[in-house]
Design a protein around this motif. Structure first.
Motif, short mmCIF file in Angstrom:
data_model
loop_
_atom_site.label_atom_id
_atom_site.label_comp_id
_atom_site.label_asym_id
_atom_site.label_seq_id
_atom_site.Cartn_x
_atom_site.Cartn_y
_atom_site.Cartn_z
N ASN A 44 -15.30 18.20 -25.39
CA ASN A 44 -15.48 18.67 -26.76
C ASN A 44 -15.21 20.17 -26.90
OD1 ASN A 44 -16.35 17.73 -29.47
ND2 ASN A 44 -17.98 19.24 -29.20
N GLN A 93 -24.09 9.26 -28.41
CA GLN A 93 -23.88 10.18 -29.52
C GLN A 93 -22.80 11.21 -29.19
OE1 GLN A 93 -26.66 13.33 -30.22
NE2 GLN A 93 -26.63 13.02 -32.44
N SER A 94 -22.81 11.70 -27.94
CA SER A 94 -21.81 12.70 -27.55
C SER A 94 -20.41 12.12 -27.59
CB SER A 94 -22.12 13.26 -26.16
OG SER A 94 -21.92 12.29 -25.13
N THR A 97 -19.48 11.59 -31.49
CA THR A 97 -19.31 12.81 -32.27
C THR A 97 -18.32 13.78 -31.65
OG1 THR A 97 -21.25 13.81 -31.19
CG2 THR A 97 -21.62 12.64 -33.27
N LYS A 99 -15.13 15.92 -31.19
CA LYS A 99 -14.23 16.39 -32.25
C LYS A 99 -12.86 15.75 -32.14
CE LYS A 99 -12.70 20.54 -29.71
NZ LYS A 99 -12.74 22.02 -29.66
N ASP A 122 -13.61 5.92 -31.83
CA ASP A 122 -13.01 5.83 -33.16
C ASP A 122 -12.10 4.63 -33.30
OD1 ASP A 122 -14.12 8.35 -34.00
OD2 ASP A 122 -12.60 9.32 -32.76
N TYR A 149 -23.92 2.01 -33.43
CA TYR A 149 -22.46 1.99 -33.30
C TYR A 149 -21.90 0.58 -33.50
CZ TYR A 149 -24.22 6.20 -31.21
OH TYR A 149 -24.93 7.36 -31.01
N LYS A 212 -13.44 13.11 -39.12
CA LYS A 212 -14.50 12.40 -38.39
C LYS A 212 -15.87 12.76 -38.94
CE LYS A 212 -14.33 11.68 -34.02
NZ LYS A 212 -14.17 11.61 -32.56
N GLN A 213 -16.08 14.05 -39.24
CA GLN A 213 -17.34 14.47 -39.82
C GLN A 213 -17.54 13.87 -41.20
OE1 GLN A 213 -16.95 18.73 -39.70
NE2 GLN A 213 -17.45 18.87 -37.51
N GLN A 216 -18.85 10.29 -40.99
CA GLN A 216 -20.28 10.25 -40.69
C GLN A 216 -21.10 10.67 -41.90
OE1 GLN A 216 -21.63 12.05 -37.09
NE2 GLN A 216 -19.91 11.33 -35.89
N ASN A 224 -28.67 10.74 -36.54
CA ASN A 224 -29.48 11.94 -36.44
C ASN A 224 -30.51 11.80 -35.33
OD1 ASN A 224 -31.57 10.32 -37.51
ND2 ASN A 224 -31.05 10.90 -39.60
#
Length: 264
Positions: A44, A93-94, A97, A99, A122, A149, A212-213, A216, A224
């Motif tokens: 990332n 989560q890593s 999320t 990038k 993705d 997920y 991507k953001q 979400q 969260n």
């Protein structure tokens, strides 16, 4: 960085993360989870990587959690059990999320946590021999940390079937459910992934990270800290129970679990 259970290959702007525990169908334990988490955090931070492919060495993508590890955690203290479950939740989560756009390269089995890994990416491309399952209930467990997920990928309505039945899902069924984006012959798997990679490379990296953001933000189930803790508490509680201990022991000993009644 050197990893025991991962192999990282970088070809220009594309990084492939191979889970390398082939003798156990790339099942993960604490060390595999920690290595994946560390690897995703490192990627990332790298601007020279534009696309990440997640793959498995050997016959399978990933069989999910190592059952000996799950059994041991169920017998640990409540605090240790929950802390360990939270490590898995944070690793997923890593991945979810990152990038960079991520592609799951699925062949063979993707059960339990393996289906979670595929869902957290993705894009998922599967060979025709791929099989998926949320198999936890047959071990007296629940698909807790992977649930955000998988439910996002296949919808709550479909999850209400497969979380409860643990039925195996073929690649074609997974395509219909929305878990998989493309299904291809095994010898065409890498070529199809390369087609998608080339399409990704035509886009702007900052625009893709922002997109991507955006997904979400708009999606009704925003990931969260509270949700991570809740799902970690969920599996930590279940795997300390009598049913989970019985189910894991029965599976490891190649026996039927206690809730399956045999007829005379």
């Amino acid at each position: 960085m050197t990893y025991q259970f991962l192999q990282i290959e970088q070809d220009a702007q594309v990084a492939t993360v191979w889970i390398n525990r082939a003798e156990l169908h790339n099942a993960f334990n604490t060390q595999v989870i920690e290595e994946l988490h560390t690897c995703f955090q490192a990627i990332n931070a790298q601007d020279d990587i534009r696309v990440v492919i997640l793959a498995g060495r050997g016959k399978s993508f990933s069989a999910g959690a190592d059952l000996n590890w799950m059994k041991a955690q169920g017998e640990a203290s409540a605090e240790e059990n929950q802390a360990d479950a939270l490590k898995l939740a944070k690793m997923l989560q890593s991945l979810a999320t990152l990038k960079q756009p991520t592609i799951a390269r699925v062949h063979g089995i993707a059960f339990g946590g393996g289906m979670g890994l595929a869902s957290a990416c993705d894009i998922c491309v599967a060979s025709t021999d791929a099989k998926f399952a949320t198999s936890e209930v047959r071990l007296g467990l629940a698909p807790s940390t992977i649930s955000p997920y998988v439910i996002r990928a296949i919808s709550a309505r479909q999850a209400s079937r497969y979380f409860l039945t643990a039925e195996r899902i073929s690649a074609e069924q997974a395509l219909t459910l929305g878990l998989v984006h493309e299904v291809t012959a095994p010898d065409q798997l890498d070529a199809k992934i390369d087609d998608i990679v080339q399409a990704i490379l035509l886009g702007g990296p900052n625009a893709q990270a922002s997109s991507k953001q955006l997904i979400q933000l708009v999606d009704q189930h925003v990931l969260n800290e509270e949700l991570l803790i809740q799902t970690a508490q969920h599996i930590a509680h279940i795997r300390q129970g009598i049913e989970a201990k019985s189910g894991l022991t029965a599976f490891l000993n190649k026996q039927s679990p206690s809730w399956i009644k045999t007829t005379a």
